[in-house]
Design an enzyme around this catalytic site. Structure first.
Site, PDB file in Angstrom:
ATOM      1  N   ASP A 103       0.848  -1.192   0.000  1.00 41.55           N
ATOM      2  CA  ASP A 103       0.000   0.000   0.000  1.00 41.55           C
ATOM      3  C   ASP A 103       0.887   1.247   0.000  1.00 41.55           C
ATOM      4  OD1 ASP A 103      -3.228   0.519   1.004  1.00 41.55           O
ATOM      5  OD2 ASP A 103      -1.820   2.202   1.080  1.00 41.55           O
ATOM      6  N   ILE A 104       0.481   2.245  -0.781  1.00 44.00           N
ATOM      7  CA  ILE A 104       1.274   3.464  -0.926  1.00 44.00           C
ATOM      8  C   ILE A 104       1.234   4.319   0.350  1.00 44.00           C
ATOM      9  CG2 ILE A 104      -0.500   5.060  -1.827  1.00 44.00           C
ATOM     10  CD1 ILE A 104       1.465   5.705  -4.130  1.00 44.00           C
ATOM     11  N   ASN A 121     -13.017  -3.116   2.518  1.00 45.23           N
ATOM     12  CA  ASN A 121     -13.966  -2.025   2.678  1.00 45.23           C
ATOM     13  C   ASN A 121     -14.941  -2.030   1.504  1.00 45.23           C
ATOM     14  OD1 ASN A 121     -12.587  -1.100   4.989  1.00 45.23           O
ATOM     15  ND2 ASN A 121     -11.135   0.037   3.718  1.00 45.23           N
ATOM     16  N   VAL A 169     -10.968   3.032  -3.592  1.00 47.04           N
ATOM     17  CA  VAL A 169     -10.609   2.524  -4.923  1.00 47.04           C
ATOM     18  C   VAL A 169     -11.618   1.438  -5.275  1.00 47.04           C
ATOM     19  CG1 VAL A 169      -8.853   1.405  -6.332  1.00 47.04           C
ATOM     20  CG2 VAL A 169      -8.151   3.048  -4.573  1.00 47.04           C
ATOM     21  N   HIS A 182     -10.268  -5.142  -3.176  1.00 48.98           N
ATOM     22  CA  HIS A 182      -8.925  -5.410  -2.655  1.00 48.98           C
ATOM     23  C   HIS A 182      -9.028  -5.808  -1.193  1.00 48.98           C
ATOM     24  CE1 HIS A 182      -9.927  -1.128  -2.493  1.00 48.98           C
ATOM     25  NE2 HIS A 182      -9.337  -1.102  -1.306  1.00 48.98           N
ATOM     26  N   MET A 183      -8.155  -6.714  -0.836  1.00 45.43           N
ATOM     27  CA  MET A 183      -8.050  -7.140   0.550  1.00 45.43           C
ATOM     28  C   MET A 183      -6.831  -6.452   1.147  1.00 45.43           C
ATOM     29  SD  MET A 183      -8.100 -11.060   1.796  1.00 45.43           S
ATOM     30  CE  MET A 183      -9.862 -11.251   1.526  1.00 45.43           C
TER      31      MET A 183
HETATM   32  P1  AMP Z   1      -9.756   1.478   0.331  1.00 42.82           P
HETATM   33  O1  AMP Z   1      -9.854   2.792   1.045  1.00 42.82           O
HETATM   34  O2  AMP Z   1     -10.173   0.300   1.126  1.00 42.82           O
HETATM   35  O3  AMP Z   1     -10.447   1.553  -1.031  1.00 42.82           O
HETATM   36  O4  AMP Z   1      -8.219   1.247   0.059  1.00 42.82           O
HETATM   37  C1  AMP Z   1      -7.525   1.806  -1.007  1.00 42.82           C
HETATM   38  C2  AMP Z   1      -6.066   1.719  -0.671  1.00 42.82           C
HETATM   39  O5  AMP Z   1      -5.314   1.909  -1.851  1.00 42.82           O
HETATM   40  C3  AMP Z   1      -5.595   2.790   0.332  1.00 42.82           C
HETATM   41  O6  AMP Z   1      -5.056   2.143   1.488  1.00 42.82           O
HETATM   42  C4  AMP Z   1      -4.539   3.566  -0.445  1.00 42.82           C
HETATM   43  O7  AMP Z   1      -3.461   3.968   0.355  1.00 42.82           O
HETATM   44  C5  AMP Z   1      -4.125   2.571  -1.507  1.00 42.82           C
HETATM   45  N1  AMP Z   1      -3.588   3.132  -2.743  1.00 42.82           N
HETATM   46  C6  AMP Z   1      -4.092   4.163  -3.471  1.00 42.82           C
HETATM   47  N2  AMP Z   1      -3.336   4.365  -4.572  1.00 42.82           N
HETATM   48  C7  AMP Z   1      -2.338   3.446  -4.539  1.00 42.82           C
HETATM   49  C8  AMP Z   1      -1.232   3.146  -5.394  1.00 42.82           C
HETATM   50  N3  AMP Z   1      -0.991   3.830  -6.519  1.00 42.82           N
HETATM   51  N4  AMP Z   1      -0.400   2.138  -5.032  1.00 42.82           N
HETATM   52  C9  AMP Z   1      -0.615   1.439  -3.894  1.00 42.82           C
HETATM   53  N5  AMP Z   1      -1.654   1.655  -3.074  1.00 42.82           N
HETATM   54  C10 AMP Z   1      -2.495   2.651  -3.369  1.00 42.82           C
END
Ligand code: AMP
Ligand code: ZN
Length: 113
Positions: free
Chosen positions: A29-30, A86, A95, A99-100
Site C-alpha cells: 500500500d502506498i 472495505n 478505490v 482489494h483485501m
Molecule cells: P480502500 O480505502 O479500502 O479503497 O483502500 C484503497 C487503498 O489503496 C488505500 O489504502 C490507499 O493507500 C491505496 N492506494 C491508493 N493508490 C495506490 C497506489 N498507486 N499504489 C498502492 N496503493 C495505493
C-alpha cells in the site's frame, strides 16, 4: 477502463509488487497503516464486494489464502494480523476495484474505526 488497480495490473502505473499468480496480484500500500500493509487484488475488474457472483468465490478464497501465505512468509502469522475489505462509501472504500488489505507487524484494536 479508468481504474487505478487495473492500470497497476497492466503495469501502466508502477507498484511495489510482492506476489503475483494467474488470478491475483499483491503490492505494498502506498500509504501504509502498519509495518506491513499489502493490498491483494483479483486480476479481473470487480468494483465492490456487492458485485461478487458465484463464479468469483474461488478467487475470493485465493485472496484470503494469499493473505495468510504472505503473513506466514513475513513471520507475523502466529502473532496475528488484520485483514480488511472495505465496501462502498460508508465502509471506507476509495478505490473501486476490490482489494483485501493485509496489515501486520503491530497490534490492532477492535472495533475498527
Ligand atoms: P480502500 O480505502 O479500502 O479503497 O483502500 C484503497 C487503498 O489503496 C488505500 O489504502 C490507499 O493507500 C491505496 N492506494 C491508493 N493508490 C495506490 C497506489 N498507486 N499504489 C498502492 N496503493 C495505493
Ligand atoms: Zn479495475
Amino acid at each position: 477502463m479508468d481504474c487505478l488497480f487495473c492500470k497497476i495490473i497492466k503495469r501502466e502505473i508502477p507498484a511495489d509488487i510482492v506476489y503475483e499468480d494467474d488470478e491475483v496480484l499483491a503490492f505494498n500500500d502506498i500509504n501504509p497503516q502498519a509495518p506491513t500493509h499489502i493490498l491483494i487484488i483479483p486480476k479481473t475488474h470487480i468494483a465492490t464486494l456487492n458485485d461478487i457472483e458465484e463464479p468469483d468465490l474461488a478467487m475470493i478464497g485465493r485472496l484470503q489464502y494469499t493473505a495468510a501465505q504472505l503473513a506466514r512468509e513475513r513471520g507475523f502469522a502466529e502473532d496475528g494480523y488484520r485483514v480488511v475489505m472495505n465496501c462502498n462509501e460508508m465502509g471506507g472504500q476509495t478505490v473501486y476495484h476490490i482489494h483485501m488489505h493485509l496489515m501486520g507487524g503491530r497490534e490492532f484494536t477492535w472495533p475498527a474505526g
